[in-house]
Design a protein around this motif. Sequence first.
Motif, PDB file in Angstrom:
ATOM      1  N   LEU A 108       0.820  -1.208   0.000  1.00 35.79           N
ATOM      2  CA  LEU A 108       0.000   0.000   0.000  1.00 35.79           C
ATOM      3  C   LEU A 108       0.853   1.257   0.000  1.00 35.79           C
ATOM      4  CD1 LEU A 108      -2.664  -0.793   2.763  1.00 35.79           C
ATOM      5  CD2 LEU A 108      -3.133  -0.516   0.323  1.00 35.79           C
ATOM      6  N   ARG A 109       0.325   2.288  -0.644  1.00 36.25           N
ATOM      7  CA  ARG A 109       0.902   3.637  -0.550  1.00 36.25           C
ATOM      8  C   ARG A 109      -0.268   4.609  -0.507  1.00 36.25           C
ATOM      9  NH1 ARG A 109       5.369   7.202  -3.007  1.00 36.25           N
ATOM     10  NH2 ARG A 109       4.245   9.128  -3.428  1.00 36.25           N
ATOM     11  N   VAL A 110      -0.391   5.345   0.582  1.00 35.62           N
ATOM     12  CA  VAL A 110      -1.421   6.373   0.727  1.00 35.62           C
ATOM     13  C   VAL A 110      -0.745   7.715   0.489  1.00 35.62           C
ATOM     14  CG1 VAL A 110      -3.147   7.413   2.238  1.00 35.62           C
ATOM     15  CG2 VAL A 110      -2.641   4.958   2.419  1.00 35.62           C
ATOM     16  N   ASP A 111      -1.175   8.434  -0.553  1.00 35.17           N
ATOM     17  CA  ASP A 111      -0.497   9.692  -0.896  1.00 35.17           C
ATOM     18  C   ASP A 111      -0.594  10.717   0.230  1.00 35.17           C
ATOM     19  OD1 ASP A 111       0.207   8.581  -3.271  1.00 35.17           O
ATOM     20  OD2 ASP A 111      -0.968   9.922  -4.549  1.00 35.17           O
ATOM     21  N   ASP A 112      -1.791  10.849   0.820  1.00 32.24           N
ATOM     22  CA  ASP A 112      -1.989  11.806   1.914  1.00 32.24           C
ATOM     23  C   ASP A 112      -3.021  11.255   2.891  1.00 32.24           C
ATOM     24  OD1 ASP A 112      -0.494  14.380   1.120  1.00 32.24           O
ATOM     25  OD2 ASP A 112      -1.665  13.927  -0.682  1.00 32.24           O
ATOM     26  N   PHE A 113      -2.780  11.486   4.166  1.00 31.64           N
ATOM     27  CA  PHE A 113      -3.768  11.195   5.196  1.00 31.64           C
ATOM     28  C   PHE A 113      -4.459  12.499   5.594  1.00 31.64           C
ATOM     29  CE2 PHE A 113      -0.913   7.545   5.747  1.00 31.64           C
ATOM     30  CZ  PHE A 113      -1.846   6.505   5.767  1.00 31.64           C
ATOM     31  N   PRO A 114      -5.659  12.433   6.158  1.00 30.82           N
ATOM     32  CA  PRO A 114      -6.388  13.670   6.481  1.00 30.82           C
ATOM     33  C   PRO A 114      -5.730  14.463   7.608  1.00 30.82           C
ATOM     34  CG  PRO A 114      -7.524  11.757   7.386  1.00 30.82           C
ATOM     35  CD  PRO A 114      -6.446  11.227   6.495  1.00 30.82           C
ATOM     36  N   THR A 115      -5.895  15.780   7.533  1.00 33.83           N
ATOM     37  CA  THR A 115      -5.450  16.677   8.607  1.00 33.83           C
ATOM     38  C   THR A 115      -6.626  17.483   9.170  1.00 33.83           C
ATOM     39  OG1 THR A 115      -4.876  18.379   6.973  1.00 33.83           O
ATOM     40  CG2 THR A 115      -3.122  16.872   7.675  1.00 33.83           C
ATOM     41  N   ALA A 116      -7.815  17.244   8.661  1.00 29.74           N
ATOM     42  CA  ALA A 116      -9.040  17.852   9.168  1.00 29.74           C
ATOM     43  C   ALA A 116     -10.206  17.046   8.597  1.00 29.74           C
ATOM     44  CB  ALA A 116      -9.149  19.317   8.761  1.00 29.74           C
ATOM     45  N   PRO A 117     -11.326  16.945   9.295  1.00 33.52           N
ATOM     46  CA  PRO A 117     -11.578  17.534  10.609  1.00 33.52           C
ATOM     47  C   PRO A 117     -10.878  16.751  11.730  1.00 33.52           C
ATOM     48  CG  PRO A 117     -13.438  16.201   9.962  1.00 33.52           C
ATOM     49  CD  PRO A 117     -12.487  16.209   8.784  1.00 33.52           C
ATOM     50  N   ASP A 118     -10.962  17.257  12.951  1.00 31.05           N
ATOM     51  CA  ASP A 118     -10.406  16.546  14.090  1.00 31.05           C
ATOM     52  C   ASP A 118     -11.022  15.155  14.189  1.00 31.05           C
ATOM     53  OD1 ASP A 118      -9.016  18.821  14.614  1.00 31.05           O
ATOM     54  OD2 ASP A 118     -10.136  19.389  16.420  1.00 31.05           O
ATOM     55  N   TRP A 119     -10.193  14.188  14.478  1.00 32.94           N
ATOM     56  CA  TRP A 119     -10.597  12.789  14.657  1.00 32.94           C
ATOM     57  C   TRP A 119     -11.126  12.156  13.373  1.00 32.94           C
ATOM     58  CZ3 TRP A 119      -8.375  11.636  18.951  1.00 32.94           C
ATOM     59  CH2 TRP A 119      -8.307  12.592  19.984  1.00 32.94           C
ATOM     60  N   ALA A 120     -10.707  12.693  12.211  1.00 29.48           N
ATOM     61  CA  ALA A 120     -11.105  12.086  10.935  1.00 29.48           C
ATOM     62  C   ALA A 120     -10.716  10.607  10.923  1.00 29.48           C
ATOM     63  CB  ALA A 120     -10.445  12.825   9.777  1.00 29.48           C
ATOM     64  N   HIS A 121     -11.646   9.775  10.527  1.00 25.83           N
ATOM     65  CA  HIS A 121     -11.499   8.320  10.623  1.00 25.83           C
ATOM     66  C   HIS A 121     -11.470   7.719   9.221  1.00 25.83           C
ATOM     67  CE1 HIS A 121     -13.683   4.289  11.679  1.00 25.83           C
ATOM     68  NE2 HIS A 121     -12.381   4.109  11.537  1.00 25.83           N
ATOM     69  N   TRP A 122     -10.515   6.831   8.967  1.00 25.87           N
ATOM     70  CA  TRP A 122     -10.369   6.219   7.651  1.00 25.87           C
ATOM     71  C   TRP A 122     -10.173   4.707   7.774  1.00 25.87           C
ATOM     72  CZ3 TRP A 122      -5.388   4.338   7.922  1.00 25.87           C
ATOM     73  CH2 TRP A 122      -4.498   5.020   8.757  1.00 25.87           C
ATOM     74  N   THR A 123     -10.585   4.013   6.713  1.00 24.21           N
ATOM     75  CA  THR A 123     -10.508   2.551   6.669  1.00 24.21           C
ATOM     76  C   THR A 123      -9.843   2.111   5.381  1.00 24.21           C
ATOM     77  OG1 THR A 123     -12.471   2.189   8.045  1.00 24.21           O
ATOM     78  CG2 THR A 123     -11.868   0.421   6.537  1.00 24.21           C
ATOM     79  N   LEU A 124      -8.944   1.109   5.484  1.00 29.70           N
ATOM     80  CA  LEU A 124      -8.279   0.521   4.326  1.00 29.70           C
ATOM     81  C   LEU A 124      -8.680  -0.929   4.088  1.00 29.70           C
ATOM     82  CD1 LEU A 124      -4.772   2.076   4.940  1.00 29.70           C
ATOM     83  CD2 LEU A 124      -6.098   2.376   2.848  1.00 29.70           C
ATOM     84  N   ALA A 125      -9.243  -1.577   5.098  1.00 37.31           N
ATOM     85  CA  ALA A 125      -9.704  -2.966   4.950  1.00 37.31           C
ATOM     86  C   ALA A 125     -10.905  -3.174   5.855  1.00 37.31           C
ATOM     87  CB  ALA A 125      -8.595  -3.955   5.295  1.00 37.31           C
ATOM     88  N   GLU A 126     -11.906  -3.876   5.321  1.00 31.38           N
ATOM     89  CA  GLU A 126     -13.122  -4.142   6.094  1.00 31.38           C
ATOM     90  C   GLU A 126     -13.642  -5.536   5.741  1.00 31.38           C
ATOM     91  OE1 GLU A 126     -16.408  -1.091   6.894  1.00 31.38           O
ATOM     92  OE2 GLU A 126     -17.291  -2.354   5.313  1.00 31.38           O
TER      93      GLU A 126
END
Length: 261
Positions: A108-126
């Motif tokens: 995997l390569r993620v170009d950018d992760f979030p910096t807003a909003p606070d506590w932004a939640h992301w998923t790569l596998a489910e």
Amino acid sequence: MTRTRKIAAALLATSAALLAIPPTASATPNPTPHTTLFRESFDRLPLGPVTAGRGWTADTADGSLTVEPSTAGHGRELRLHTEGNGRAFLALSDLAPPGNSFWARLRLRVDDFPTAPDWAHWTLAEASGSDVPTLVRPLGGQYVPTSQANFWGVGSDLGPTGDWTAWKTSAPATAATWQCVEFHLDASDNRVTVYLDGEEQPELTVSTKEHGGTADDFVFPRFDTLKLGWQLYQSDPTPSSYDVRMDDVALSTERVGGCAS
């Protein structure tokens, strides 16, 4: 009977007796071979937008999947793009892992992760199943404003333990860098184990009694679907779009390996 005939008769009798002896309990059986559940390198797919491959389909909302030349200089890779809080997943359905347990490995390569909003939640596998609504998220994380950084975390939603992501500051998520990522879903203790570049990350391990949700037991569904890609859940994030690159995906009943440096 002559001496020669007596010796021959004795040898025949000994051979017959040995053949009649059953195998001993200590004999070592042949080891059970591991089963490959899925494999995809994207090298056999045509360049350009793609909605399906061998054994998988695309699951998107404000997102897309594109096969592109490998940034490593050989072969091809998959680029997953989303706008806002969209999603773009490679989805494997009709899974039936033996014992409801399996290993996964992907690059995997993620170009950018979030910096807003606070506590932004992301998923790569489910991972999920049709028997109960529980969603198991072995790869994901969150933007933590108090640290101004993103951290890896295992999570779950829609089950008895609630909506949680057990992120750890000891597992920072680094953007614009290729990583070889592995996870193991072990139904014997509803255990999720994560490996980054071949190294186990014990702080990210969760299990039946040890997890990030309520006091209830964390219990796997009967897995039949796995999604790999990207989803951000909050609206109006910064940055406003996301690109994830993926390659060398494999699922197996045993650890696939190939991540050690």
